[in-house]
Scaffold this motif. Structure first.
Motif, PDB file in Angstrom:
ATOM      1  N   ALA A 156       0.834  -1.205   0.000  1.00  0.00           N
ATOM      2  CA  ALA A 156       0.000   0.000   0.000  1.00  0.00           C
ATOM      3  C   ALA A 156       0.866   1.250   0.000  1.00  0.00           C
ATOM      4  CB  ALA A 156      -0.937  -0.012   1.210  1.00  0.00           C
ATOM      5  N   TYR A 158       3.722   1.359  -1.450  1.00  0.00           N
ATOM      6  CA  TYR A 158       4.218   1.464  -2.823  1.00  0.00           C
ATOM      7  C   TYR A 158       3.274   2.305  -3.674  1.00  0.00           C
ATOM      8  CZ  TYR A 158       7.752  -2.128  -2.038  1.00  0.00           C
ATOM      9  OH  TYR A 158       8.838  -2.833  -1.583  1.00  0.00           O
ATOM     10  N   TRP A 159       1.974   2.081  -3.522  1.00  0.00           N
ATOM     11  CA  TRP A 159       0.989   2.886  -4.256  1.00  0.00           C
ATOM     12  C   TRP A 159       1.090   4.360  -3.854  1.00  0.00           C
ATOM     13  CZ3 TRP A 159      -1.874   3.688  -8.213  1.00  0.00           C
ATOM     14  CH2 TRP A 159      -2.942   4.569  -8.160  1.00  0.00           C
ATOM     15  N   TRP A 160       1.230   4.605  -2.563  1.00  0.00           N
ATOM     16  CA  TRP A 160       1.392   5.995  -2.111  1.00  0.00           C
ATOM     17  C   TRP A 160       2.656   6.609  -2.692  1.00  0.00           C
ATOM     18  CZ3 TRP A 160       5.571   7.868   0.549  1.00  0.00           C
ATOM     19  CH2 TRP A 160       5.483   9.199   0.988  1.00  0.00           C
ATOM     20  N   VAL A 162       4.188   5.881  -5.500  1.00  0.00           N
ATOM     21  CA  VAL A 162       4.031   6.127  -6.943  1.00  0.00           C
ATOM     22  C   VAL A 162       3.289   7.427  -7.187  1.00  0.00           C
ATOM     23  CG1 VAL A 162       2.914   5.292  -9.037  1.00  0.00           C
ATOM     24  CG2 VAL A 162       4.197   3.708  -7.618  1.00  0.00           C
ATOM     25  N   ILE A 163       2.142   7.612  -6.556  1.00  0.00           N
ATOM     26  CA  ILE A 163       1.348   8.807  -6.811  1.00  0.00           C
ATOM     27  C   ILE A 163       1.981  10.053  -6.190  1.00  0.00           C
ATOM     28  CG2 ILE A 163      -0.783   7.499  -6.990  1.00  0.00           C
ATOM     29  CD1 ILE A 163      -1.496   8.357  -4.176  1.00  0.00           C
TER      30      ILE A 163
END
Length: 253
Positions: A156, A158-160, A162-163
């Motif tokens: 999770a 990792y998603w943060w 990226v954005i």
């Protein structure tokens, strides 16, 4: 359910005419190509094939799936067929890619992407390394110091990352502690810097590719004009030869 309205039928007729025209054009170009294998390997021709074939496959599947429901399988067979049809119909958006054949900007974009594969690879490598660095760090800090646990796992985070590094910032997960916000600020600044490194090379490649394609297009226009002028001059010289021959024959008479 299962019935087609008049508007749907009209859209189907328009699509059938367009696909028929595209198919005729592709068949003529394929017949005229000196090397059939090289013709099929070109990216724009592959896009044409992927854009045209779903229409015919959809027609075949529509006609064969009406009366071929497997006994004892319930609706699973029809559900699978419907999923295939939805995927094939979604491929109609590839018709837009045919504009690349007539658009200098889209041709430049494709040529730049083909020439800058190494730069795109470096950009992806930079982002992956930075994401692998900041995501676990933020997860550890937020689990230790924050009151509310918004980051449930490292994937999770990792998603943060990226954005955040791409400066999109959805705001669905936000660090609450001061050290976490410092890590977020560091990831934002590093993302801007890392993405700026290969962008200059990509920009120069884009401008160079645009100039090359523009000059090639201008050469093609000049070549067509020269061929047209030569054909007109040839017709005029042929006509003058006929006139001179007729005049010489009259003088002899």
């Amino acid at each position: 359910m299962g019935e087609c309205s008049s508007m749907c039928y009209n859209i189907f007729i328009v699509e059938s005419v367009c696909v028929g025209w595209f198919s005729l054009e592709f068949a003529l170009r394929f017949i005229q190509a000196p090397s059939k294998f090289a013709f099929l390997r070109r990216p724009l021709n592959l896009i044409d094939i992927v854009a045209i074939l779903p229409y015919y496959i959809t027609l075949v599947v529509d006609h064969t799936s009406v009366d071929q429901k497997k006994p004892g399988s319930g609706n699973t067979y029809l559900d699978k067929v419907g999923l295939v049809l939805r995927i094939l119909r979604a491929l109609r958006i590839l018709y837009v890619m045919r504009l690349a054949r007539h658009s200098l900007g889209l041709q430049t974009l494709g040529l730049t992407a083909r020439r800058c594969t190494r730069e795109f690879g470096l950009l992806l490598l930079f982002l992956c390394v930075a994401i692998a660095l900041f995501a676990p760090l933020l997860y550890l800090i937020e689990n230790e110091m924050a009151d509310s646990q918004e980051f449930t796992s490292i994937p999770a985070c990792y998603w943060w990352a990226v954005i955040t590094m791409t400066t999109v910032g959805y705001g669905d997960m936000v660090p609450r502690s001061i050290p976490g916000q410092v890590v977020a600020l560091s990831s934002i600044l590093s993302g801007i810097l890392l993405m700026a490194f290969p962008v200059t090379s990509i920009f120069h490649t884009f401008s160079r590719s645009y100039l090359e394609l523009k000059q090639e297009q201008e050469r093609m226009i000049c070549r067509r004009a020269q061929l047209l002028s030569k054909s007109q001059l040839g017709n005029m010289s042929h006509g003058s030869d006929i006139v001179s021959e007729s005049m010489s024959s009259e003088a002899k008479d």
